[in-house]
Design an enzyme around this catalytic site. Structure first.
Site, PDB file in Angstrom:
ATOM      1  CE1 TYR A 137      27.159  45.804  50.261  1.00  0.00           C
ATOM      2  CE2 TYR A 137      28.295  46.163  52.345  1.00  0.00           C
ATOM      3  CZ  TYR A 137      27.598  45.333  51.487  1.00  0.00           C
ATOM      4  OH  TYR A 137      27.328  44.032  51.852  1.00  0.00           O
ATOM      5  CG  ASP A 232      25.259  52.952  56.639  1.00  0.00           C
ATOM      6  OD1 ASP A 232      25.797  52.668  57.727  1.00  0.00           O
ATOM      7  OD2 ASP A 232      25.212  52.156  55.673  1.00  0.00           O
ATOM      8  CE  LYS A 260      32.057  48.419  58.537  1.00  0.00           C
ATOM      9  NZ  LYS A 260      32.696  47.385  57.773  1.00  0.00           N
TER      10      LYS A 260
HETATM   11  N1  PMP Z   1      26.917  50.194  55.935  1.00  0.00           N
HETATM   12  C1  PMP Z   1      28.186  50.583  55.748  1.00  0.00           C
HETATM   13  C2  PMP Z   1      28.486  52.037  55.596  1.00  0.00           C
HETATM   14  C3  PMP Z   1      29.196  49.633  55.704  1.00  0.00           C
HETATM   15  O1  PMP Z   1      30.462  50.035  55.509  1.00  0.00           O
HETATM   16  C4  PMP Z   1      28.876  48.273  55.860  1.00  0.00           C
HETATM   17  C5  PMP Z   1      29.928  47.170  55.813  1.00  0.00           C
HETATM   18  N2  PMP Z   1      31.156  47.486  55.362  1.00  0.00           N
HETATM   19  C6  PMP Z   1      27.545  47.911  56.049  1.00  0.00           C
HETATM   20  C7  PMP Z   1      26.586  48.901  56.092  1.00  0.00           C
HETATM   21  C8  PMP Z   1      27.121  46.484  56.227  1.00  0.00           C
HETATM   22  O2  PMP Z   1      27.568  46.003  57.438  1.00  0.00           O
HETATM   23  P1  PMP Z   1      27.732  44.408  57.676  1.00  0.00           P
HETATM   24  O3  PMP Z   1      28.833  43.977  56.776  1.00  0.00           O
HETATM   25  O4  PMP Z   1      28.055  44.308  59.129  1.00  0.00           O
HETATM   26  O5  PMP Z   1      26.427  43.784  57.341  1.00  0.00           O
END
Ligand code: PMP
Length: 423
Positions: A137, A232, A260
């Protein structure tokens, strides 16, 4: 009932789907306040928090340095629509911590970070195709909402109504932890691939660590074909090590996405990388990306405070110790109950996959017993433990968790697993 009221005015009663508990059943607690490793709900129940807002609260809730930084900033203003010293402060901390990052651009979410990094990668290479892992994701941008292909890399199929076919027609998927699948893709369409985006430790199919050599192999294949590697690290950045998973595994990406932890619990995202690439972003270069509240002073202040508290590395020793204790406890509890269980962990990120002993990718993860997980989850909730409400989410620890917190999480799990083994 607050959730009933919520459901009348918010779809599913929530602002992010997993919060609604659909994967495990039951009604989510409605939270009121938090301190350290603990959450309090509106009904007066207290929980050990193993979600930590899905990762950001690595120092626990309301950590003193973050609260002080926020209070200080509140006296000065919350958004100025112009540059601030705080953005420079946080950018310098990120650049100093993550060697592959020469320059960084702050945004407001992880979704924006991955979306923008991919735009940059496409602009820099002049290619359109992107590769992601099934079960990974990267936020909810159209082009990344691609349903998992089954094993073999396939052209994208939209993973949600509303995503136009054309938006995902250049998105290719491969299984995580399978460098050969990436190699094969590059052999047939390498000249069209702009970038491979990967979670260095998968966290969104549950926690799945990279196999030894996987990330290094990706790095080589991608470089040979003139494409870009985007790590990511929205979840892993400053979580699995101060320099992120790229420091832990010794891999150098072209671009990195963050979020985060770097916002200290406030809305934030960031992408960064090599100077020649980042200089392509407007206004230095032609690639457009902007944001009204990007780099906002509250998030920047909280982020600086969080990183300052993490920099000497001691927090990671604590997190590793707590993580090891939790993993060992859960493994032992499953073994005692005679239930197969793969406990995957990197530092303070962890997932127990019930009913299976090896999880290296999304297909493996999907073999886990989600009904058993739902039972375990309900037991945790009833026993005062707030665990992520899906088999396919990683749990997190903070430096505010105590050994006693961890032991309580294990104790409740042990009782639930014993009951499950009798069914
Ligand atoms: N990339 C990763 C690896 C994530 O874990 C997340 C959210 N859990 C996102 C992107 C998306 O981040 P956001 O929810 O702040 O848009």
């Amino acid at each position: 009932m607050l959730m009933e009221r919520a459901e009348r005015v918010l779809p599913g009663g929530v602002d992010s789907p997993v919060r609604a508990f659909r994967a495990v059943g039951g009604t989510p607690p409605v939270f009121k306040s938090a301190q350290g490793a603990h959450l309090d709900d509106e009904d007066g129940n207290r929980y050990i928090d193993m979600v930590l807002a899905y990762g950001p609260h690595i120092l626990g809730h309301r950590a003193a340095p973050i609260i002080e930084a926020l209070q200080h900033q509140l006296q000065r203003g919350t958004a100025f629509g112009g540059p601030t010293a705080l953005e420079v402060e946080l950018a310098e901390r990120v650049v100093n911590a993550v060697p592959s990052v020469d320059m960084v651009r702050f945004v407001n979410s992880g979704t924006e970070a991955t979306m923008s990094a991919l735009r940059l990668a496409r602009a820099a290479t002049g290619r359109d195709r992107i590769v992601k892992c099934s079960g990974a994701y990267h936020g909810h941008a159209d082009m990344l909402l691609v349903e998992a292909g089954s094993g073999v890399a396939t052209l994208g199929i939209p993973g949600s109504p509303g995503v136009p076919r054309t938006a995902v027609s250049d998105t290719l998927t491969v299984p995580y932890n399978d460098a050969d699948a990436v190699r094969a893709l590059f052999q047939t369409q390498g000249e069209q691939i702009a970038a491979v985006i990967v979670e260095p430790v998968a966290g969104n199919m549950g926690c799945v660590p990279p196999r030894p050599g996987y990330l290094a192999a990706l790095r080589d294949i991608i470089a040979q074909h003139g494409a870009l590697l985007i790590l990511d690290e929205v979840m892993t950045g400053f979580r699995v090590a101060y320099g992120g998973a790229q420091q832990l595994y010794g891999v150098t990406p072209d671009l990195t996405c963050l979020g985060k932890v770097i916002g200290g619990g406030l809305p934030v995202g960031a992408y960064g990388g090599r100077r020649d690439l980042m200089d392509m972003m407007a206004p230095s270069g032609p690639v457009y990306q902007a944001g009204t509240l990007s780099g906002n002073p509250l998030a920047m202040a909280a982020g600086c405070a969080a990183l300052d508290a993490l920099r000497d590395g001691r927090a990671y020793d604590t997190l590793e110790r707590l993580g090891a204790r939790l993993a060992a406890g859960l493994s032992a509890a499953a073994e005692d109950a005679g239930i197969p269980c793969a406990v995957n962990r990197v530092g303070s990120m962890l997932t127990p996959f019930l009913g299976t002993t090896q999880v290296d990718n999304y297909d493996d993860a999907r073999r886990a017993d989600t009904a058993a997980f739902a039972t375990l989850h309900a037991a945790w909730l009833a026993g005062g433990v707030f665990w992520p409400p899906s088999q396919f989410e990683a749990a997190f620890l903070s430096t505010a968790h105590s050994d006693a917190d961890v032991d309580r999480v294990v104790e409740v799990a042990a009782a639930a697993l014993r009951t499950l083994s009798k069914v």
